[in-house]
Design a protein around this motif. Sequence first.
Motif, PDB file in Angstrom:
ATOM      1  N   GLU A 329     -17.479  -0.995 -25.002  1.00 36.13           N
ATOM      2  CA  GLU A 329     -16.257  -1.291 -25.661  1.00 36.13           C
ATOM      3  C   GLU A 329     -14.816  -0.930 -25.260  1.00 36.13           C
ATOM      4  O   GLU A 329     -14.869   0.420 -24.927  1.00 36.13           O
ATOM      5  CB  GLU A 329     -16.451  -1.168 -27.105  1.00 36.13           C
ATOM      6  CG  GLU A 329     -15.359  -1.924 -27.938  1.00 36.13           C
ATOM      7  CD  GLU A 329     -15.526  -1.857 -29.561  1.00 36.13           C
ATOM      8  OE1 GLU A 329     -16.474  -1.712 -29.987  1.00 36.13           O
ATOM      9  OE2 GLU A 329     -14.506  -2.000 -30.380  1.00 36.13           O
ATOM     10  N   CYS A 330     -14.128  -1.689 -25.004  1.00 39.22           N
ATOM     11  CA  CYS A 330     -12.865  -1.018 -24.454  1.00 39.22           C
ATOM     12  C   CYS A 330     -11.948  -0.547 -25.603  1.00 39.22           C
ATOM     13  O   CYS A 330     -11.854  -1.250 -26.390  1.00 39.22           O
ATOM     14  CB  CYS A 330     -11.997  -2.075 -23.485  1.00 39.22           C
ATOM     15  SG  CYS A 330     -10.308  -1.672 -23.151  1.00 39.22           S
ATOM     16  N   VAL A 331     -11.526   0.766 -25.394  1.00 41.61           N
ATOM     17  CA  VAL A 331     -10.443   1.385 -26.579  1.00 41.61           C
ATOM     18  C   VAL A 331      -9.222   0.722 -26.705  1.00 41.61           C
ATOM     19  O   VAL A 331      -8.696   0.746 -27.667  1.00 41.61           O
ATOM     20  CB  VAL A 331     -10.557   2.957 -26.200  1.00 41.61           C
ATOM     21  CG1 VAL A 331      -9.327   3.480 -26.801  1.00 41.61           C
ATOM     22  CG2 VAL A 331     -11.904   3.774 -26.651  1.00 41.61           C
ATOM     23  N   ASN A 332      -8.726   0.323 -25.352  1.00 40.73           N
ATOM     24  CA  ASN A 332      -7.427  -0.685 -25.476  1.00 40.73           C
ATOM     25  C   ASN A 332      -7.384  -1.972 -26.182  1.00 40.73           C
ATOM     26  O   ASN A 332      -6.643  -2.085 -26.980  1.00 40.73           O
ATOM     27  CB  ASN A 332      -7.082  -0.466 -24.195  1.00 40.73           C
ATOM     28  CG  ASN A 332      -5.599  -0.661 -23.973  1.00 40.73           C
ATOM     29  OD1 ASN A 332      -4.616  -0.335 -24.843  1.00 40.73           O
ATOM     30  ND2 ASN A 332      -5.188  -1.967 -23.244  1.00 40.73           N
ATOM     31  N   CYS A 333      -8.324  -2.657 -25.713  1.00 39.66           N
ATOM     32  CA  CYS A 333      -8.262  -4.122 -26.105  1.00 39.66           C
ATOM     33  C   CYS A 333      -9.389  -4.640 -26.810  1.00 39.66           C
ATOM     34  O   CYS A 333      -9.498  -5.730 -27.341  1.00 39.66           O
ATOM     35  CB  CYS A 333      -7.926  -5.029 -24.859  1.00 39.66           C
ATOM     36  SG  CYS A 333      -9.499  -5.250 -23.984  1.00 39.66           S
ATOM     37  N   GLY A 334     -10.492  -3.626 -27.033  1.00 36.67           N
ATOM     38  CA  GLY A 334     -11.723  -4.168 -27.920  1.00 36.67           C
ATOM     39  C   GLY A 334     -12.681  -4.935 -26.881  1.00 36.67           C
ATOM     40  O   GLY A 334     -13.855  -5.417 -27.482  1.00 36.67           O
ATOM     41  N   HIS A 335     -12.396  -5.366 -25.666  1.00 40.83           N
ATOM     42  CA  HIS A 335     -13.180  -6.292 -24.905  1.00 40.83           C
ATOM     43  C   HIS A 335     -14.711  -5.500 -24.563  1.00 40.83           C
ATOM     44  O   HIS A 335     -14.802  -4.146 -24.382  1.00 40.83           O
ATOM     45  CB  HIS A 335     -12.686  -6.593 -23.637  1.00 40.83           C
ATOM     46  CG  HIS A 335     -13.608  -7.153 -22.625  1.00 40.83           C
ATOM     47  ND1 HIS A 335     -14.025  -8.604 -22.843  1.00 40.83           N
ATOM     48  CD2 HIS A 335     -13.965  -6.943 -21.553  1.00 40.83           C
ATOM     49  CE1 HIS A 335     -14.496  -8.963 -21.799  1.00 40.83           C
ATOM     50  NE2 HIS A 335     -14.831  -7.912 -20.916  1.00 40.83           N
ATOM     51  N   LYS A 336     -15.574  -6.218 -25.061  1.00 44.05           N
ATOM     52  CA  LYS A 336     -17.064  -5.630 -24.798  1.00 44.05           C
ATOM     53  C   LYS A 336     -17.920  -6.257 -23.618  1.00 44.05           C
ATOM     54  O   LYS A 336     -17.881  -7.437 -23.592  1.00 44.05           O
ATOM     55  CB  LYS A 336     -18.163  -5.538 -25.956  1.00 44.05           C
ATOM     56  CG  LYS A 336     -17.376  -5.057 -27.342  1.00 44.05           C
ATOM     57  CD  LYS A 336     -18.072  -5.528 -28.364  1.00 44.05           C
ATOM     58  CE  LYS A 336     -17.538  -5.108 -29.869  1.00 44.05           C
ATOM     59  NZ  LYS A 336     -17.870  -6.037 -30.956  1.00 44.05           N
ATOM     60  N   LYS A 347     -13.903   0.768 -16.697  1.00 41.68           N
ATOM     61  CA  LYS A 347     -12.718   0.047 -16.363  1.00 41.68           C
ATOM     62  C   LYS A 347     -12.760  -1.428 -16.893  1.00 41.68           C
ATOM     63  O   LYS A 347     -13.735  -1.965 -16.710  1.00 41.68           O
ATOM     64  CB  LYS A 347     -12.649  -0.212 -14.723  1.00 41.68           C
ATOM     65  CG  LYS A 347     -11.365  -0.537 -14.271  1.00 41.68           C
ATOM     66  CD  LYS A 347     -11.200  -0.895 -12.876  1.00 41.68           C
ATOM     67  CE  LYS A 347      -9.881  -1.495 -12.638  1.00 41.68           C
ATOM     68  NZ  LYS A 347      -9.597  -1.989 -11.359  1.00 41.68           N
ATOM     69  N   CYS A 348     -11.863  -1.482 -17.866  1.00 41.14           N
ATOM     70  CA  CYS A 348     -12.160  -2.724 -18.599  1.00 41.14           C
ATOM     71  C   CYS A 348     -11.659  -3.780 -17.900  1.00 41.14           C
ATOM     72  O   CYS A 348     -10.971  -3.906 -17.038  1.00 41.14           O
ATOM     73  CB  CYS A 348     -11.096  -2.588 -19.724  1.00 41.14           C
ATOM     74  SG  CYS A 348     -11.147  -4.336 -20.697  1.00 41.14           S
ATOM     75  N   GLN A 349     -12.758  -4.830 -17.820  1.00 47.19           N
ATOM     76  CA  GLN A 349     -12.598  -6.103 -16.879  1.00 47.19           C
ATOM     77  C   GLN A 349     -11.491  -7.021 -17.335  1.00 47.19           C
ATOM     78  O   GLN A 349     -11.001  -7.739 -16.814  1.00 47.19           O
ATOM     79  CB  GLN A 349     -14.007  -6.978 -16.873  1.00 47.19           C
ATOM     80  CG  GLN A 349     -15.142  -6.105 -16.425  1.00 47.19           C
ATOM     81  CD  GLN A 349     -14.704  -5.726 -14.920  1.00 47.19           C
ATOM     82  OE1 GLN A 349     -14.668  -6.407 -14.184  1.00 47.19           O
ATOM     83  NE2 GLN A 349     -14.726  -4.198 -14.825  1.00 47.19           N
ATOM     84  N   GLU A 350     -11.076  -6.728 -18.595  1.00 49.26           N
ATOM     85  CA  GLU A 350      -9.948  -7.595 -19.190  1.00 49.26           C
ATOM     86  C   GLU A 350      -8.406  -7.187 -19.140  1.00 49.26           C
ATOM     87  O   GLU A 350      -7.779  -7.652 -18.622  1.00 49.26           O
ATOM     88  CB  GLU A 350     -10.410  -7.591 -20.632  1.00 49.26           C
ATOM     89  CG  GLU A 350      -9.761  -8.941 -21.536  1.00 49.26           C
ATOM     90  CD  GLU A 350     -10.192 -10.124 -21.179  1.00 49.26           C
ATOM     91  OE1 GLU A 350     -11.400 -10.321 -21.019  1.00 49.26           O
ATOM     92  OE2 GLU A 350      -9.520 -10.973 -21.153  1.00 49.26           O
ATOM     93  N   CYS A 351      -8.544  -5.830 -19.519  1.00 50.07           N
ATOM     94  CA  CYS A 351      -7.121  -5.065 -19.512  1.00 50.07           C
ATOM     95  C   CYS A 351      -6.931  -3.994 -18.400  1.00 50.07           C
ATOM     96  O   CYS A 351      -5.790  -3.429 -18.506  1.00 50.07           O
ATOM     97  CB  CYS A 351      -6.610  -4.761 -20.712  1.00 50.07           C
ATOM     98  SG  CYS A 351      -7.566  -3.262 -21.439  1.00 50.07           S
ATOM     99  N   GLU A 352      -7.725  -3.719 -17.724  1.00 52.17           N
ATOM    100  CA  GLU A 352      -8.016  -2.830 -16.480  1.00 52.17           C
ATOM    101  C   GLU A 352      -7.761  -1.292 -16.979  1.00 52.17           C
ATOM    102  O   GLU A 352      -7.480  -0.391 -16.436  1.00 52.17           O
ATOM    103  CB  GLU A 352      -6.830  -3.185 -15.456  1.00 52.17           C
ATOM    104  CG  GLU A 352      -6.971  -4.366 -14.981  1.00 52.17           C
ATOM    105  CD  GLU A 352      -6.367  -4.582 -13.512  1.00 52.17           C
ATOM    106  OE1 GLU A 352      -5.333  -4.228 -13.470  1.00 52.17           O
ATOM    107  OE2 GLU A 352      -7.029  -5.278 -12.801  1.00 52.17           O
ATOM    108  N   TYR A 353      -7.794  -1.021 -18.365  1.00 54.24           N
ATOM    109  CA  TYR A 353      -7.863   0.199 -18.793  1.00 54.24           C
ATOM    110  C   TYR A 353      -8.828   0.976 -18.409  1.00 54.24           C
ATOM    111  O   TYR A 353     -10.158   0.584 -18.104  1.00 54.24           O
ATOM    112  CB  TYR A 353      -8.069   0.180 -20.316  1.00 54.24           C
ATOM    113  CG  TYR A 353      -7.963   1.525 -21.116  1.00 54.24           C
ATOM    114  CD1 TYR A 353      -7.105   2.291 -21.547  1.00 54.24           C
ATOM    115  CD2 TYR A 353      -9.270   2.109 -21.543  1.00 54.24           C
ATOM    116  CE1 TYR A 353      -7.022   3.236 -22.227  1.00 54.24           C
ATOM    117  CE2 TYR A 353      -9.436   3.167 -22.222  1.00 54.24           C
ATOM    118  CZ  TYR A 353      -8.326   3.993 -22.380  1.00 54.24           C
ATOM    119  OH  TYR A 353      -8.387   5.292 -23.096  1.00 54.24           O
ATOM    120  N   GLN A 354      -8.650   2.341 -18.058  1.00 56.88           N
ATOM    121  CA  GLN A 354      -9.533   3.283 -17.362  1.00 56.88           C
ATOM    122  C   GLN A 354      -9.706   4.650 -18.116  1.00 56.88           C
ATOM    123  O   GLN A 354      -8.864   5.025 -18.648  1.00 56.88           O
ATOM    124  CB  GLN A 354      -9.407   3.558 -15.957  1.00 56.88           C
ATOM    125  CG  GLN A 354      -9.258   2.390 -15.035  1.00 56.88           C
ATOM    126  CD  GLN A 354      -8.888   2.559 -13.557  1.00 56.88           C
ATOM    127  OE1 GLN A 354      -9.748   3.421 -13.203  1.00 56.88           O
ATOM    128  NE2 GLN A 354      -8.092   1.928 -12.911  1.00 56.88           N
TER     129      GLN A 354
END
Length: 434
Positions: A329-336, A347-354
Motif C-alpha cells: 500500500e502507498c503511504v501517499n495515495c493509498g494505492h495497493k 515506487k507507487c504505480q499511481e502517484c510515483e511516491y518512493q
Amino acid sequence: MTLTKTLSFQLDIQTKNGESRLLESRQEARKAYNRTIELAKQGTDWNKIPDIIKQEVDLVVNTTQRIVEKALEAMENYYDFDDYNLPSHNKDSPYPLRSNYTEGYNLFLSGDAIQFRISGKPYKPVKGTLEGSKRDIELVRKGLENDRWKLGTSEVIKKNGNYELHVNITDTETEVRDSSTSQTLIGVDINEDNVALTAVSENGVEDSIVIEFPEVKSERHKYHTIRNRVQESEKYSTYNAISNKEQRFVRDRVHKLSRTIVDWASQFDPPCIVFEDLKDMRDEINYGKRMNRRLHAMPFGLIQKYTTYKANFVGIPVVKINPEYTSQECVNCGHKSKSNRHKKRFKCQECEYQDHSDRNASINIAERGVKEYVSWNVPSLNNPPVCRTVRRKASGIVDVPTATKSNQKDLSNATLSVLTAGRSSGVKPRSSSR
Ligand SMILES: [Zn+2]
C-alpha cells in the motif's frame, strides 16, 4: 500482571580460589544432572530421585533440588514434544549452578555496588561484586529494597572464559499502560534480513530506522544444511547438538534485537508497539511468496514474543493489526498493488511516491495502529524524515553509512546501489544486479 526477567552480570570474584570453588560446584552440578537423567531412564520413581541425589552429591540441598528439577524438566520435554531428543546422562562439561535466592546465593547492597555470595558446596562460599549495566544493577537494588520486586533463582555459568551470574527478577505488579493513552505508535515490519521501525505521532512520522541482521538468516541456512546432512547419516546426537546450537544462536540474537526495538521505542512520548498479527498471516496463504519467505526465514513469533515481554516489563503496550497489503500500500495515495514494490524499493504505480519498501510497510503498520487503538486522527504521513539503516551485530548496533531521502521523486539508481552495497558488506559496492 507478573513478569520475570533475567539479568546478566559478570562476577568480580574476591574470594581466594573462588574460581576453582565455582568450577568444583559446577562439576558437582553436572554429576547431579547426569545422575538424575540416568535414574529417570532406568525407570526410577521421579519422586524418589531428589532424595537419592541429595545423598550422592555435595551441594547445598536447595541447589541440588533446582538441578534435579531442571534435569527432570528435560526428560519431560522429551516425553511431551519429541521422540528422539532424549537427554544425555553423559554431559561432559560443567553444568550451570542453579540456586535459590538466600539459599544457594545471596546479594547485598554496598554503597552503589551489589555484593554477591554464592555457596555451591556447603561452607565454601565465593564472594565478590556484580558487574553489569546500570539498568540491571538498578533492578537488583529494587529487588533488595522493595517488596514489589522479587529476586528468584540464579545460574552461575562460564561464558568466554568469564564467570557470570544470571539472576531472575520478578515484578509482581507490572502495569502495562493502556494502549489508548499512547501518543506515538511504533510500526514494526519484520523481514528476512531486517526489521523496519517507524514512529508515528499526531504530527506525522517522527523517525524511522531499519535494523539489519543478515547473520540470522545465513546462520539458519547454514545449520539447516548441516542438519539435513547429519540427518541422512542418522547421527542423532550430532543432530541434537546442532539444533541446540542453532537455537541458542537464534535466541541470543532475537533477545538483542528485541532489546534494540524496545530501546528505540522508549525514546518517544508514551509509545505503543504495533505488530502484524501472525495468526492472520498464517491464515492468509494468498499473501504469496514474500510472506512465506518471511515466515520461514525469520523466527517471527519469537521476535514478537520477546519484544512484547521486554516492552511490557517497562510498561509499554503492544498491539496487533491485520497485515493485509501492508507492504503493497502507498503511504501517499493509498494505492495497493504488488507492482508498487520491487525488492527494497517502493515506487507507487499511481502517484510515483518512493521509499525504502520495508520502511513504507512499517509506516502502514503504525498507521493501522493509530486507526484502531487511539483516538487522535491519522496525520499526513507522506513526508517522512530520512530513513537510517543500522546493523545489529552480536557486539551491538553499528551504523551503516547509507541513507536515503524517502520522498524524492527521482530516487536514483546510484542511491539504491549504495543502499544495496551497505547491506551486503558495507565495503564493496555492488552495481545494480537486479
Ligand atoms: Zn501512491
